[in-house]
Every structure is written in C-alpha cells, then in structure tokens.
Design a protein around this motif. Structure first.
Motif, mmCIF file in Angstrom:
data_model
loop_
_atom_site.group_PDB
_atom_site.id
_atom_site.type_symbol
_atom_site.label_atom_id
_atom_site.label_comp_id
_atom_site.label_asym_id
_atom_site.label_seq_id
_atom_site.Cartn_x
_atom_site.Cartn_y
_atom_site.Cartn_z
ATOM 1 N N LEU A 31 0.806 -1.223 0.000
ATOM 2 C CA LEU A 31 0.000 0.000 0.000
ATOM 3 C C LEU A 31 0.839 1.273 0.000
ATOM 4 N N ALA A 32 2.057 1.191 0.535
ATOM 5 C CA ALA A 32 2.932 2.369 0.481
ATOM 6 C C ALA A 32 3.263 2.679 -0.980
ATOM 7 N N ALA A 33 3.519 1.622 -1.763
ATOM 8 C CA ALA A 33 3.802 1.802 -3.182
ATOM 9 C C ALA A 33 2.571 2.363 -3.891
ATOM 10 N N LEU A 243 7.774 -5.609 -12.129
ATOM 11 C CA LEU A 243 8.351 -5.267 -10.825
ATOM 12 C C LEU A 243 8.441 -6.522 -9.953
ATOM 13 N N ALA A 244 7.348 -7.314 -9.950
ATOM 14 C CA ALA A 244 7.326 -8.546 -9.153
ATOM 15 C C ALA A 244 8.346 -9.551 -9.673
ATOM 16 N N ASP A 245 8.515 -9.568 -10.999
ATOM 17 C CA ASP A 245 9.497 -10.487 -11.605
ATOM 18 C C ASP A 245 10.926 -9.971 -11.481
ATOM 19 N N LYS A 246 11.044 -8.772 -10.917
ATOM 20 C CA LYS A 246 12.352 -8.120 -10.744
ATOM 21 C C LYS A 246 13.034 -7.800 -12.084
ATOM 22 N N SER A 249 12.911 -2.085 -11.869
ATOM 23 C CA SER A 249 13.115 -1.567 -10.511
ATOM 24 C C SER A 249 11.987 -0.613 -10.167
ATOM 25 N N SER A 250 11.800 -0.319 -8.877
ATOM 26 C CA SER A 250 10.688 0.578 -8.530
ATOM 27 C C SER A 250 10.951 1.997 -9.036
ATOM 28 N N GLU A 251 12.224 2.398 -9.134
ATOM 29 C CA GLU A 251 12.503 3.726 -9.719
ATOM 30 C C GLU A 251 12.070 3.757 -11.181
ATOM 31 N N ASP A 252 12.447 2.681 -11.920
ATOM 32 C CA ASP A 252 12.081 2.637 -13.344
ATOM 33 C C ASP A 252 10.566 2.532 -13.529
ATOM 34 N N LEU A 257 5.722 4.885 -15.574
ATOM 35 C CA LEU A 257 4.337 5.333 -15.373
ATOM 36 C C LEU A 257 4.208 6.817 -15.670
ATOM 37 N N THR A 258 5.226 7.592 -15.254
ATOM 38 C CA THR A 258 5.212 9.029 -15.531
ATOM 39 C C THR A 258 5.197 9.266 -17.041
#
Lengths: 271, 401
Positions: A31-33, A243-246, A249-252, A257-258
C-alpha cells in the motif's frame, strides 16, 4: 451540486479535451507503493485514477489484472487497510479516485458501511463490475445518498433496450467496454465500438469513457469526438508484474508510469 | 412446517433472497438469450421427447432404485434404498445435464461448447455429449486437477475435447469456472457454456436443477411402485449441489418427506479443512450468484478441502441456500474418514463401488436409518461410481497398486 467526477468531465469538455484515467491495483506490491504511484499519477495531471480492490475471483478481469490481485492478496492486503491508505492521501492535490470493486466485497462489508468508508477515505465514485444495471437500483440510491457516483458498464453485447435500463442506475460517467471479453490490451479500436458510442450519445448526456483493450496514445485519436475519456488498466498493471518479476526496478516503474501517463495526458488533452 | 415451494426461481432468478445475477454486463445478453431459449425448449414437446429418448437409449435411464439389503441389516433400522446414478453412461449423474444442455446448444445454433471441471466427471460428461452431437468442446481444468485425474483427462481428449490447463489463482475448480466465464465473455456469439453444477448466474441453477430432476422424479415414482409409500427421508451429497437439487426438487412439496443434504466435512471444522458452506459459511457472492459461501471477513473466497474432488468447492447452488433458510432441507456433514469407511463398506456389503462423493451421502444414510424403525424408508442418491477414486483411496489407505 456536481460531483467531483462530473466537474472534471465538465471542465474538460469546455476545453474540448478528453479525460485520461489510469487503473492500478491497491496493494500491489504494497500500500505504500500504491500511495506513491497515486501521487506520481496525480503529478502527471491524469484526470481520475481507478483503484482496483483485489478480489480472489475476478471474472471480469483478464490475466494481467488477476495476477496483480493475487499478488496483493498474497501480501495480505485487507479492505480496511486500503481505505486507511487512501484516507492518508492529500485529496486536494489529487484527481478524483474511483474504486473498482467486486460486489462480493461490498456485500460482505455491508453496502452502507462500505460507502461511508469510501467517503471517509476520499473516494468519489464506484465501479462494481459484477453488479449489472438490473441488480443495481437499490445500491444506486445508497451511492447517491452518500454523495458518490455509481458508474455502470455497457458492453458491446448490450442491446439498446438494456442500455436504457442500465443508465437509470448510472451517474458520473458511462464505462464503455471496448471489446467483448475481459480486460487486456488489444491492437486497435473496433469499428463496432465507434457505432455504439454514436448511439450511446443519443441515449445519455453522461460522459462516455472507454476501457478494456485501450493501451496506448494511438487508441485515443479514433475516439475523439465520440468518447469523453479513456481508461488504461492492463498496460499499466503489466509494469507491476515486471516489478514482481524483478525485471523492472521501482525507480524505473515510477519513470515508466510518468512517461505513459504523460503521453496519454498529452494525447487526451490535445484539442 | 416449511413453506418452501417448487415455484422458484422468479423471473429475476431469485430463490427467496438467493440466486440472481452478479456477473459483468458482457454476459447479461447471453444469459437473457439462454433463458429465453430454455423456456421455449421446456414448453416444446418435441424437445422433451428428444431428450427423453436420449436419456433412455444413450444414458440408460431410468436408473434403478435398489434395496440395499445387507447395508440395511448392518445399520439395523429403516430400509436403505440406493438411486443408482452410478449406472448411467459415463458413471455419474452429470450426463443428465450435459445431454440436455447440448440439445439447447444445438437449438441456439451454436457450434462450440465450453465447460469447467474439477475431478473431471462433468468434463467427461460434456465431452461425451459434444462427441455425440459433433460439437467442439473445450474443458477448463485446474493444473493441479489435471495432474491428479489423468484417467478423466485421457477420456476427454480421446473423445475429441480440448482440455485447457488453468494456472491462475487457486488452480482448481474455482478458477476453472472463472476461466470458462472469461472465455464465454469473448465468445458468446458462437459458444454455449455448459455449467455442470446448480451454481452460477440465473438461469443456470434452474436449468441444471431441471435437467437433474429426472433423478428425483424417477426415485419418487419407483419408491411408490415398489413400496406403496413415499420415502421417509431422502439423502444426497452436496458440493455445488446438482445431484442433490435434482434428487430433492420433486419432493420439495411432499412436506412429510425429510430431505437431508450432506456436505464435505473434510478433516475438521476450521476454514480450509472442509467444504461445507451451508454448515460453516456465510451469505455472499461467488461465481455470479448470491448464496452461502466460504469467505473471509473481506469477502475473499477461502480455500476448501475434501477427500472428494467433486465436493471440493467453496460455494453452493442458491436453491440449497433457499432450502436451508426455509428449513425445507436439513444440511449436515460427513467427514473424509466417514466417507472413506463407507466407500469400503458398501463395496463389501453390496458389491457396489460408490464414488467418494456419494459415500458422504451413504455415511449419513446409515446414521439416519439407525434412528428410524424397520418399516420406514431412506432413499440415498448414489450419484456416481467410484472407479475414478481407486488410486486416491489406495494411496490414503496405504495400498500399493
């Protein structure tokens, strides 16, 4: 008074623009994500954000969104935690949020309780995909009473007569399903959809938003003048799979998304 | 006294407060179309005589009502009769429904059939009906079930059906239904979905019940012919509830006849240890209808367990919820161990190998007979034969095959 959702469509219409609404799953990966992604999308000037409440048996959704729901449920995300996380956001800084939630969840929580949690956590409207127009009258009254919108789905298979019935329990906008089938990405916009949008326009003054099978800016142009908004789900949620499959990265993820949101906002807000 | 009636569901698919349609709009038109076609067929004497002829010459109906004399002696009370659905073609009651729905498919001019299956019984019955009528058949089956039910997978493929592995969610019957509904949403123009249990959105629970009601209608008449009276108690196992719905429905307004549904009690009473939504569950929405379901406090479907793959389902048909609420049917459970014991006992005493599903019903029938006098009658639905269960029972009882 106009609802927040109606106000968004009204002001876009004045400027001859369409709305863009991305979909994300609450709680994938946590939820933070989700909070962070909502802020990112808000900063990209999207017009509304659809928040999927993960459900164990989502028959309306395709494999990408179901897998996302499964990931969220495996991390033990609960309905009350979702409301809490959404409630922590600064809604004045954000576009309206629309909950996409199965009736199984709404019923279990209790319709009144669920709606008051929506209000408290800053949600402006609901899409209950497994509560078809015929079954929705009672819930619609309660949703209106809570000052929220109940968005109804119209399918390519819905005859005009049915649509008239469905529209009686609909507010905010009409969610037009672009293809017969589940959510997912498709190559092009079907001609039958364009025909349907034309006669839908004759039936209602509500804004028409197109989802299921919309995935890229190219899909926007054929809809101009016929639809008032577009929704993208699977093409966004697929990034969370990466992201789940790695493989992302969360930055990417935030960057992608942006970029997607920016491109879609450009496409939909071009006059 | 219960006020339950046979005049359900209403036009909106309501069995009391249960049933209805909680499905995406994409399916509503197909459900309306199916409903109309079904009502037309039901009123058409040609359809009925075609169905009756197939049930007689292809399925092998009527199935016998058999007096289980040695089991009766063993129990030491009321006379126990078996309604022998195990003797149908394909070895279970499922064929009653698939033949009927295949005829509907032909009437609607559709060429393709999809079906879901757990243990494979409904998949085999669907593949059989499709082979018989030259329809394309796709069966959705959980990845786990495909591994465990190799025999049925072979049978389906041998009859020309395509078996599609379901790898989403729980990878069992529940997700096989989800996948079949998804397929149907994209293929309604050409495809009919033969749902195998008395579950799902209206009109499915009604259609499946009606096609299965041949079980109870025959049993009722056979009991009158053989004994001159109606049974005192009628018993059937309940997973999704199709054999029980078909067995009970013709007796619903015979208020002197007790009706008892037996759910899978599994290995305990905690969620995840059984498959008994009517006994331990709560009201909710699953697979398009409002009924009792095993769910957590958020409405997420819970995992279930049963020794019997055919009863291993977290929901139940809405008519059963109606019968429970109205008090017309009593619902109880039989555990894995009790079913296993009956699987062996019925073989030794009667020379009949009941399906593990049906063994749950027999377990309660023995208890019920013991509480009743010898001039009373208990009829139990032997919904299928147990050949399919042999390797699983051997594994559980430590026998090397």
């Amino acid at each position: 008074m106009d609802s927040r959702i109606s106000a968004v469509f009204a002001s876009l219409k004045e400027q001859n623009q369409m709305a863009f609404m991305p979909f994300i799953t609450a709680g994938d990966p946590d939820l933070a994500a989700t909070q962070q992604v909502i802020r990112t999308l808000g900063a990209s000037n999207v017009d509304m954000i659809e928040i999927g409440f993960p459900y164990s048996d989502p028959i309306a959704d395709g494999p990408v969104i179901q897998a996302s729901y499964t990931r969220a449920l495996e991390s033990k995300v609960s309905v009350s935690q979702i409301f809490k996380a959404l409630g922590e956001l600064d809604h004045e800084e954000l576009p309206p949020l629309v909950a996409m939630v199965s009736f199984a969840i709404v019923f279990r929580t209790g319709v009144d309780q669920f709606l008051s949690s929506c209000v408290e956590s800053g949600i402006s409207g609901l899409i209950i995909p497994d509560l078809p127009g015929d079954e929705a009258a009672e819930v619609f009254e309660k949703v209106k009473g809570a000052g929220l919108d109940l968005i109804q789905l119209v399918a390519p298979t819905s005859p005009r007569e049915r649509v008239r019935k469905i529209l009686k329990s609909c507010s905010g906008f009409v969610y037009c399903i672009a293809v017969a089938g589940t959510t997912g990405e498709r190559e092009r916009v079907a001609d039958s959809l364009l025909d349907q949008l034309k006669w839908l326009r004759e039936e209602t003054d509500l804004p028409l938003a197109v989802g299921f099978g919309i995935s890229k800016p190219d899909h926007v142009e054929p809809l101009r003048g016929l639809a008032d908004g577009v929704i993208i789900g699977s093409a966004i949620v697929r990034r969370f799979q990466e992201l789940a499959d790695k493989t992302l990265s969360s930055e990417d993820l935030q960057k992608e998304l942006t970029k997607l949101a920016g491109d879609m906002v450009t496409a939909t807000h071009t006059k | 006294m219960s006020n339950a009636t046979k005049s359900v569901p209403d036009a909106e698919g309501r069995f009391g407060e249960f049933g209805r349609r909680f499905v995406p709009e994409t399916l509503m038109e197909a459900l309306d179309q199916l409903h109309e076609e079904y009502l037309r067929s039901k009123a058409d004497p040609d359809f009925q005589s075609q169905l009756d002829h197939l049930l007689k010459t292809y399925v092998g109906r009527p199935s016998p009502l058999y007096f289980a004399e040695r089991l009766t002696e063993h129990a030491g009370g009321a006379k126990i009769y078996f309604k022998r659905e195990d003797l149908n073609h394909t070895g279970a009651h499922k064929i009653n429904n698939t033949i009927g729905q295949a005829l509907l498919t032909l009437r609607m001019g559709k060429k393709r059939v999809i079906a879901e299956t757990g243990a494979g019984q409904h998949g085999v019955a669907s593949a059989t009906a499709c082979a018989r009528f030259g329809l394309d058949c796709v069966v959705y089956m959980g990845e786990e079930d495909i591994r465990r039910q190799k025999l049925n997978v072979f049978l389906m493929r041998n009859m020309g059906a395509e078996v599609r592995s379901v790898t989403s969610g729980s990878r069992t019957l529940r997700d096989a239904i989800n996948e079949a509904m998804r397929d149907w949403m994209a293929s309604v123009d050409t495809t009919h979905y033969i749902l195998g249990s008395a579950v799902g959105p209206h009109p499915f629970p009604m259609i499946v019940r009606d096609f299965q009601s041949v079980i109870g209608s025959e049993a009722r008449q056979q009991c009158l012919d053989e004994t001159g009276q109606l049974p005192n108690e009628v018993i059937a196992c309940v997973g999704g509830g199709s054999n029980a719905a078909g067995m009970f429905y013709p007796f619903v307004e015979d208020y002197d006849v007790s009706l008892t549904g037996v759910e899978a009690g599994g290995r305990g009473t905690q969620p995840g240890d059984h498959a008994s939504p009517l006994t331990y569950g709560s009201k909710g929405v699953l697979h398009g209808s409002f009924s009792y379901v095993m769910q957590d406090e958020d409405g997420q479907t819970q995992d279930v367990h049963s020794i019997s793959a055919g009863l291993d389902y977290p929901g139940v048909g809405p008519e059963h919820s109606y019968w429970k609420e109205s008090g017309r049917v009593q619902y109880t459970v039989a555990t894995d161990d009790e079913a296993l014991e009956m699987f062996q006992l019925v073989a030794k005493l009667e020379g009949i190998l009941p399906a593990v599903e049906s063994s749950h019903a027999v377990a309660h029938a023995v208890k019920a007979a013991q509480k009743r006098s010898p001039d009373e009658i208990v009829v139990v639905c032997l919904s299928g034969r147990g050949d399919k269960d042999i390797s699983e029972v051997a594994r559980l009882t430590g026998i090397e095959m």
